[in-house]
Design a protein around this motif. Structure first.
Motif, PDB file in Angstrom:
ATOM      1  N   TRP A  28       0.826  -1.204   0.000  1.00 27.36           N
ATOM      2  CA  TRP A  28       0.000   0.000   0.000  1.00 27.36           C
ATOM      3  C   TRP A  28       0.867   1.264   0.000  1.00 27.36           C
ATOM      4  O   TRP A  28       0.508   2.264  -0.628  1.00 27.36           O
ATOM      5  CB  TRP A  28      -0.955  -0.009   1.190  1.00 27.36           C
ATOM      6  N   GLY A  29       1.997   1.229   0.692  1.00 26.22           N
ATOM      7  CA  GLY A  29       2.887   2.386   0.706  1.00 26.22           C
ATOM      8  C   GLY A  29       3.460   2.696  -0.661  1.00 26.22           C
ATOM      9  O   GLY A  29       3.471   3.858  -1.097  1.00 26.22           O
ATOM     10  N   LEU A  30       3.937   1.675  -1.365  1.00 25.84           N
ATOM     11  CA  LEU A  30       4.458   1.903  -2.714  1.00 25.84           C
ATOM     12  C   LEU A  30       3.351   2.332  -3.670  1.00 25.84           C
ATOM     13  O   LEU A  30       3.574   3.161  -4.560  1.00 25.84           O
ATOM     14  CB  LEU A  30       5.155   0.649  -3.234  1.00 25.84           C
ATOM     15  N   SER A  31       2.149   1.800  -3.496  1.00 24.16           N
ATOM     16  CA  SER A  31       1.024   2.227  -4.333  1.00 24.16           C
ATOM     17  C   SER A  31       0.701   3.700  -4.086  1.00 24.16           C
ATOM     18  O   SER A  31       0.424   4.447  -5.028  1.00 24.16           O
ATOM     19  CB  SER A  31      -0.212   1.372  -4.047  1.00 24.16           C
ATOM     20  N   TYR A  77      -1.238  -2.116 -10.135  1.00 25.81           N
ATOM     21  CA  TYR A  77      -1.904  -3.394 -10.393  1.00 25.81           C
ATOM     22  C   TYR A  77      -1.033  -4.553  -9.906  1.00 25.81           C
ATOM     23  O   TYR A  77      -1.522  -5.477  -9.272  1.00 25.81           O
ATOM     24  CB  TYR A  77      -2.211  -3.551 -11.882  1.00 25.81           C
ATOM     25  N   GLY A  78       0.258  -4.485 -10.190  1.00 25.55           N
ATOM     26  CA  GLY A  78       1.165  -5.528  -9.731  1.00 25.55           C
ATOM     27  C   GLY A  78       1.248  -5.611  -8.219  1.00 25.55           C
ATOM     28  O   GLY A  78       1.354  -6.694  -7.647  1.00 25.55           O
ATOM     29  N   LEU A  79       1.189  -4.469  -7.553  1.00 24.48           N
ATOM     30  CA  LEU A  79       1.267  -4.457  -6.092  1.00 24.48           C
ATOM     31  C   LEU A  79      -0.021  -4.918  -5.422  1.00 24.48           C
ATOM     32  O   LEU A  79       0.015  -5.625  -4.420  1.00 24.48           O
ATOM     33  CB  LEU A  79       1.595  -3.038  -5.601  1.00 24.48           C
ATOM     34  N   LEU A  80      -1.156  -4.511  -5.958  1.00 19.76           N
ATOM     35  CA  LEU A  80      -2.414  -4.716  -5.250  1.00 19.76           C
ATOM     36  C   LEU A  80      -3.229  -5.908  -5.733  1.00 19.76           C
ATOM     37  O   LEU A  80      -4.202  -6.286  -5.078  1.00 19.76           O
ATOM     38  CB  LEU A  80      -3.268  -3.445  -5.344  1.00 19.76           C
ATOM     39  N   VAL A  83      -3.688  -8.739  -3.158  1.00 19.10           N
ATOM     40  CA  VAL A  83      -4.424  -8.461  -1.927  1.00 19.10           C
ATOM     41  C   VAL A  83      -5.831  -7.930  -2.173  1.00 19.10           C
ATOM     42  O   VAL A  83      -6.654  -7.925  -1.257  1.00 19.10           O
ATOM     43  CB  VAL A  83      -3.650  -7.469  -1.021  1.00 19.10           C
ATOM     44  N   ALA A  84      -6.129  -7.471  -3.383  1.00 18.48           N
ATOM     45  CA  ALA A  84      -7.443  -6.879  -3.668  1.00 18.48           C
ATOM     46  C   ALA A  84      -7.939  -7.302  -5.049  1.00 18.48           C
ATOM     47  O   ALA A  84      -8.363  -6.478  -5.848  1.00 18.48           O
ATOM     48  CB  ALA A  84      -7.358  -5.371  -3.565  1.00 18.48           C
ATOM     49  N   GLU A  85      -7.893  -8.579  -5.320  1.00 20.48           N
ATOM     50  CA  GLU A  85      -8.223  -9.089  -6.642  1.00 20.48           C
ATOM     51  C   GLU A  85      -9.672  -8.800  -7.051  1.00 20.48           C
ATOM     52  O   GLU A  85      -9.955  -8.571  -8.214  1.00 20.48           O
ATOM     53  CB  GLU A  85      -7.963 -10.589  -6.692  1.00 20.48           C
ATOM     54  N   TRP A  87     -11.600  -6.217  -6.671  1.00 20.04           N
ATOM     55  CA  TRP A  87     -11.962  -4.898  -7.161  1.00 20.04           C
ATOM     56  C   TRP A  87     -10.976  -4.322  -8.184  1.00 20.04           C
ATOM     57  O   TRP A  87     -11.074  -3.147  -8.544  1.00 20.04           O
ATOM     58  CB  TRP A  87     -12.177  -3.923  -6.006  1.00 20.04           C
ATOM     59  N   MET A  88     -10.054  -5.121  -8.695  1.00 27.79           N
ATOM     60  CA  MET A  88      -9.077  -4.604  -9.655  1.00 27.79           C
ATOM     61  C   MET A  88      -9.722  -4.212 -10.996  1.00 27.79           C
ATOM     62  O   MET A  88      -9.277  -3.279 -11.652  1.00 27.79           O
ATOM     63  CB  MET A  88      -7.946  -5.603  -9.872  1.00 27.79           C
ATOM     64  N   GLY A  89     -10.776  -4.907 -11.420  1.00 25.27           N
ATOM     65  CA  GLY A  89     -11.478  -4.521 -12.640  1.00 25.27           C
ATOM     66  C   GLY A  89     -12.165  -3.174 -12.478  1.00 25.27           C
ATOM     67  O   GLY A  89     -12.133  -2.330 -13.388  1.00 25.27           O
ATOM     68  N   THR A  90     -12.763  -2.955 -11.325  1.00 26.55           N
ATOM     69  CA  THR A  90     -13.401  -1.668 -11.041  1.00 26.55           C
ATOM     70  C   THR A  90     -12.359  -0.562 -10.987  1.00 26.55           C
ATOM     71  O   THR A  90     -12.583   0.546 -11.490  1.00 26.55           O
ATOM     72  CB  THR A  90     -14.174  -1.750  -9.710  1.00 26.55           C
TER      73      THR A  90
END
Length: 180
Positions: A28-31, A77-80, A83-85, A87-90
């Motif tokens: 989350w920090g890098l994002s 996208y690569g980071l999250l 952990v959050a698959e 909602w990645m499309g949204t």
């Protein structure tokens, strides 16, 4: 300065990612850093676009904004994704919609045609990417077909050669996915 900072964040991500499992707080920090750098760059680009007396090399800004949004999306996208698959499309569709709204504002209010078309293309590509990320295999051809028709309408209305090329490409992707 922004370029060097973005490169530092990217290399920090690559180092941590290659060295094993990255903690959730680091992801989350890098994002957040990717969003901050992208936000600063976008703000600077939009300020330059709306200051009409100042000259702006639109093709350079179009390429740089394309690289910036691709880098920011790829990094986040690569980071999250792990952990959050769900909602990645949204997330991808929201980024695409934001790029399209920004393109309309830049075209109508700042009268920067080249930059607006680059932002429009980025938004449409993100919307096309959002479909396979969010939907299951059966819904992808339908969504891509609808997107192809919308892009074809936009290409005709805007008289844009890149969009005229993109429309049949998206429709061909839908056909290949349907029959494949």
């Amino acid at each position: 300065v922004l370029l060097w900072s973005a490169a530092a964040v990217f290399f920090q991500f690559a180092y941590r990612w290659s060295s094993g499992d990255m903690p959730l707080a680091a992801r989350w920090g890098l994002s957040a850093w990717a969003w901050i750098f992208f936000g600063l760059f976008s703000a600077q680009m939009l300020v330059r676009a709306f200051l009409k007396p100042r000259p702006m090399n639109q093709p350079v800004y179009a390429w740089v904004s394309t690289a910036a949004i691709a880098g920011m999306f790829g990094l986040t996208y690569g980071l999250l994704r792990a952990v959050a698959e769900d909602w990645m499309g949204t997330y991808t569709a929201a980024l695409g919609a934001a790029a399209i709204v920004t393109a309309v504002l830049v075209r109508r209010l700042a009268e920067r045609r080249t930059l607006a078309y680059a932002l429009l293309g980025q938004g449409l590509v993100l919307l096309v990417l959002a479909v396979p990320i969010q939907f299951d295999k059966a819904n992808i051809p339908l969504a891509w077909s609808i997107q192809g028709v919308v892009v074809m309408f936009l290409a005709r209305r805007l008289r844009s050669l890149p969009l005229l090329i993109m429309a049949p490409t998206v429709l061909a992707l839908a056909l290949m996915h349907f029959f494949g």
